[in-house]
Design an enzyme around this catalytic site. Structure first.
Site, PDB file in Angstrom:
ATOM      1  CD  GLU A 121      39.357  35.696  33.062  1.00  0.00           C
ATOM      2  OE1 GLU A 121      39.941  36.497  33.841  1.00  0.00           O
ATOM      3  OE2 GLU A 121      38.642  36.044  32.128  1.00  0.00           O
ATOM      4  CD  GLU A 141      35.211  36.896  37.097  1.00  0.00           C
ATOM      5  OE1 GLU A 141      34.528  35.970  37.560  1.00  0.00           O
ATOM      6  OE2 GLU A 141      36.357  36.731  36.652  1.00  0.00           O
TER       7      GLU A 141
HETATM    8  C1  1HE Z   1      43.093  39.312  47.741  1.00  0.00           C
HETATM    9  C2  1HE Z   1      42.302  38.625  46.797  1.00  0.00           C
HETATM   10  C3  1HE Z   1      42.092  39.253  45.542  1.00  0.00           C
HETATM   11  C4  1HE Z   1      42.395  37.416  48.579  1.00  0.00           C
HETATM   12  N1  1HE Z   1      42.668  40.464  45.348  1.00  0.00           N
HETATM   13  N2  1HE Z   1      43.633  40.494  47.487  1.00  0.00           N
HETATM   14  N3  1HE Z   1      38.369  37.214  42.889  1.00  0.00           N
HETATM   15  C5  1HE Z   1      37.521  36.997  43.874  1.00  0.00           C
HETATM   16  O1  1HE Z   1      36.431  37.542  43.955  1.00  0.00           O
HETATM   17  C6  1HE Z   1      38.022  36.084  44.971  1.00  0.00           C
HETATM   18  C7  1HE Z   1      38.362  36.922  46.187  1.00  0.00           C
HETATM   19  N4  1HE Z   1      39.005  36.159  47.238  1.00  0.00           N
HETATM   20  C8  1HE Z   1      38.332  35.251  47.990  1.00  0.00           C
HETATM   21  O2  1HE Z   1      37.177  34.936  47.799  1.00  0.00           O
HETATM   22  C9  1HE Z   1      39.101  34.645  49.133  1.00  0.00           C
HETATM   23  O3  1HE Z   1      40.148  35.551  49.491  1.00  0.00           O
HETATM   24  C10 1HE Z   1      39.733  33.262  48.817  1.00  0.00           C
HETATM   25  C11 1HE Z   1      38.625  32.228  48.695  1.00  0.00           C
HETATM   26  C12 1HE Z   1      40.577  33.285  47.560  1.00  0.00           C
HETATM   27  C13 1HE Z   1      40.672  32.875  49.983  1.00  0.00           C
HETATM   28  O4  1HE Z   1      39.953  32.945  51.193  1.00  0.00           O
HETATM   29  P1  1HE Z   1      40.758  33.015  52.587  1.00  0.00           P
HETATM   30  O5  1HE Z   1      39.736  33.037  53.681  1.00  0.00           O
HETATM   31  O6  1HE Z   1      41.811  31.966  52.604  1.00  0.00           O
HETATM   32  O7  1HE Z   1      41.569  34.411  52.544  1.00  0.00           O
HETATM   33  P2  1HE Z   1      41.083  35.921  52.839  1.00  0.00           P
HETATM   34  O8  1HE Z   1      41.106  36.155  54.307  1.00  0.00           O
HETATM   35  O9  1HE Z   1      39.824  36.263  52.108  1.00  0.00           O
HETATM   36  O10 1HE Z   1      42.254  36.762  52.148  1.00  0.00           O
HETATM   37  C14 1HE Z   1      43.594  36.669  52.617  1.00  0.00           C
HETATM   38  C15 1HE Z   1      44.352  37.853  52.050  1.00  0.00           C
HETATM   39  O11 1HE Z   1      44.406  37.756  50.632  1.00  0.00           O
HETATM   40  C16 1HE Z   1      43.667  39.187  52.340  1.00  0.00           C
HETATM   41  O12 1HE Z   1      44.685  40.152  52.405  1.00  0.00           O
HETATM   42  P3  1HE Z   1      45.126  40.813  53.828  1.00  0.00           P
HETATM   43  O13 1HE Z   1      46.183  41.798  53.428  1.00  0.00           O
HETATM   44  O14 1HE Z   1      43.890  41.423  54.405  1.00  0.00           O
HETATM   45  O15 1HE Z   1      45.649  39.660  54.650  1.00  0.00           O
HETATM   46  C17 1HE Z   1      42.868  39.429  51.091  1.00  0.00           C
HETATM   47  O16 1HE Z   1      42.581  40.781  50.860  1.00  0.00           O
HETATM   48  C18 1HE Z   1      43.821  38.899  50.049  1.00  0.00           C
HETATM   49  N5  1HE Z   1      43.129  38.536  48.827  1.00  0.00           N
HETATM   50  N6  1HE Z   1      41.889  37.451  47.343  1.00  0.00           N
HETATM   51  C19 1HE Z   1      43.415  41.038  46.292  1.00  0.00           C
HETATM   52  N7  1HE Z   1      41.389  38.683  44.567  1.00  0.00           N
HETATM   53  C20 1HE Z   1      40.828  40.469  34.219  1.00  0.00           C
HETATM   54  S1  1HE Z   1      39.301  40.522  35.007  1.00  0.00           S
HETATM   55  C21 1HE Z   1      39.299  39.231  36.170  1.00  0.00           C
HETATM   56  C22 1HE Z   1      38.175  39.476  37.131  1.00  0.00           C
HETATM   57  C23 1HE Z   1      38.311  38.673  38.395  1.00  0.00           C
HETATM   58  O17 1HE Z   1      39.221  37.913  38.595  1.00  0.00           O
HETATM   59  S2  1HE Z   1      37.058  38.937  39.537  1.00  0.00           S
HETATM   60  C24 1HE Z   1      37.307  37.701  40.762  1.00  0.00           C
HETATM   61  C25 1HE Z   1      38.180  38.216  41.864  1.00  0.00           C
END
Ligand code: 1HE
Length: 267
Positions: A121, A141
């Site tokens: 977005e 989402e």
């Molecule tokens: C996060 C987030 C997040 C990572 N919010 N903390 N978005 C998603 O569904 C995507 C969610 N994220 C992922 O699928 C993956 O994290 C990634 C593909 C982006 C990256 O993968 P990777 O293997 O490099 O990293 P990881 O091990 O999953 O995450 C590393 C850290 O980033 C980890 O934190 P830590 O404190 O445990 O080290 C994760 O928790 C953190 N992290 N993504 C919070 N999204 C206005 S409405 C909009 C609606 C949406 O956007 S829904 C889609 C959300």
């Protein structure tokens, strides 16, 4: 002129380069640049000031391997928001992204890794998107029990069409590589640094007159929301202002005396 106070930003790194080009970098790589409320507020602040602060072009980038993981899901979980709370969160996202799209400062996004959910977005609020071989686009989402709240229903649908947008949300389909360019998710794909290419494009864009760039980004975005009749009228009014700007006269004179570059096909 209004000044941008860099010390007010922490989730964003903001840096001024030559020609009024500013680089705005999402700066929480350990959270994959997930969009928490503070980051959204900093985007609102930067893009509210940019049109009046002499920013010629904004290059939007993400630090680390991923551009942006979308909504900060941990913050959202911890806050346990009410419907009204989350509506107001979304309205702040719209404030930021509408400032980008309609503000009149060209925004060039440099994409790598995940451009997902709210990250897509955000990217779709830019005017030009540059991706590289690591970049991938998705709307997870549906799988998360969520819905888009930062304008994807409008902007991603504009880019790829309704059927693809709905498929991306229903099935979590991922687009990458040349196919993503062919669909319109990005206009450029490069091997290596998308930021380097974005900066090159920004330098080229910065050579245009500011009022032309303002009209190109702001007027085209506004006119898209109008009827054809009103849009044509608005276009004429904007062209009346832009095409008679004093600064354009030297460029027109250079064309007339044959010193200006001609438009030629690519080699
Ligand atoms: C996060 C987030 C997040 C990572 N919010 N903390 N978005 C998603 O569904 C995507 C969610 N994220 C992922 O699928 C993956 O994290 C990634 C593909 C982006 C990256 O993968 P990777 O293997 O490099 O990293 P990881 O091990 O999953 O995450 C590393 C850290 O980033 C980890 O934190 P830590 O404190 O445990 O080290 C994760 O928790 C953190 N992290 N993504 C919070 N999204 C206005 S409405 C909009 C609606 C949406 O956007 S829904 C889609 C959300």
């Amino acid at each position: 002129a209004i000044q941008i106070d860099k010390s007010r930003f922490s989730n964003l790194a903001v840096e001024e380069r030559d020609n009024g080009v500013w680089v705005v970098t999402l700066n929480r790589p350990s959270k994959r640049n997930a969009l928490d409320i503070d980051t959204i507020e900093e985007l609102v602040e930067f893009f509210s000031l940019a049109p009046r602060a002499g920013v010629s072009v904004a290059v939007l980038a993400g630090s680390g391997d991923h551009f942006c993981a979308g909504l900060d899901l941990i913050e959202h979980h911890d806050e346990d928001r009410s419907p009204a709370d989350f509506m107001h969160v979304c309205l702040r996202w719209h404030e930021a992204f509408n400032k980008m799209e309609y503000g009149g400062v060209p925004v060039v996004a440099a994409l790598q890794g995940a451009v997902v959910g709210g990250g897509l977005e955000l990217a779709s609020s830019a005017h030009v998107r540059v991706m590289n071989e690591t970049t991938y686009f998705a709307l997870p989402e549906g799988q998360r029990g969520l819905f888009t709240g930062g304008g994807a229903t409008i902007r991603v649908t504009d880019l790829v069409g309704k059927a693809r947008m709905i498929d991306m949300m229903l099935t979590g389909r991922v687009y990458q590589g040349q196919e993503a360019v062919d669909l319109g998710l990005a206009q450029y794909i490069v091997e290596g640094s998308s930021l380097d290419r974005a900066l090159e494009l920004a330098d080229r864009i910065a050579q245009n007159l500011p009022l032309s760039n303002f009209a190109i980004c702001s007027a085209v975005s506004h006119i898209q929301n109008m009827s054809a009749l009103d849009g044509a009228y608005a276009e004429a009014v904007v062209a009346g202002v832009v095409n008679t700007q004093p600064d354009a006269r030297t460029r027109l004179a250079a064309f007339a005396d044959k010193s200006a570059a001609r438009v030629r096909p690519n080699d």
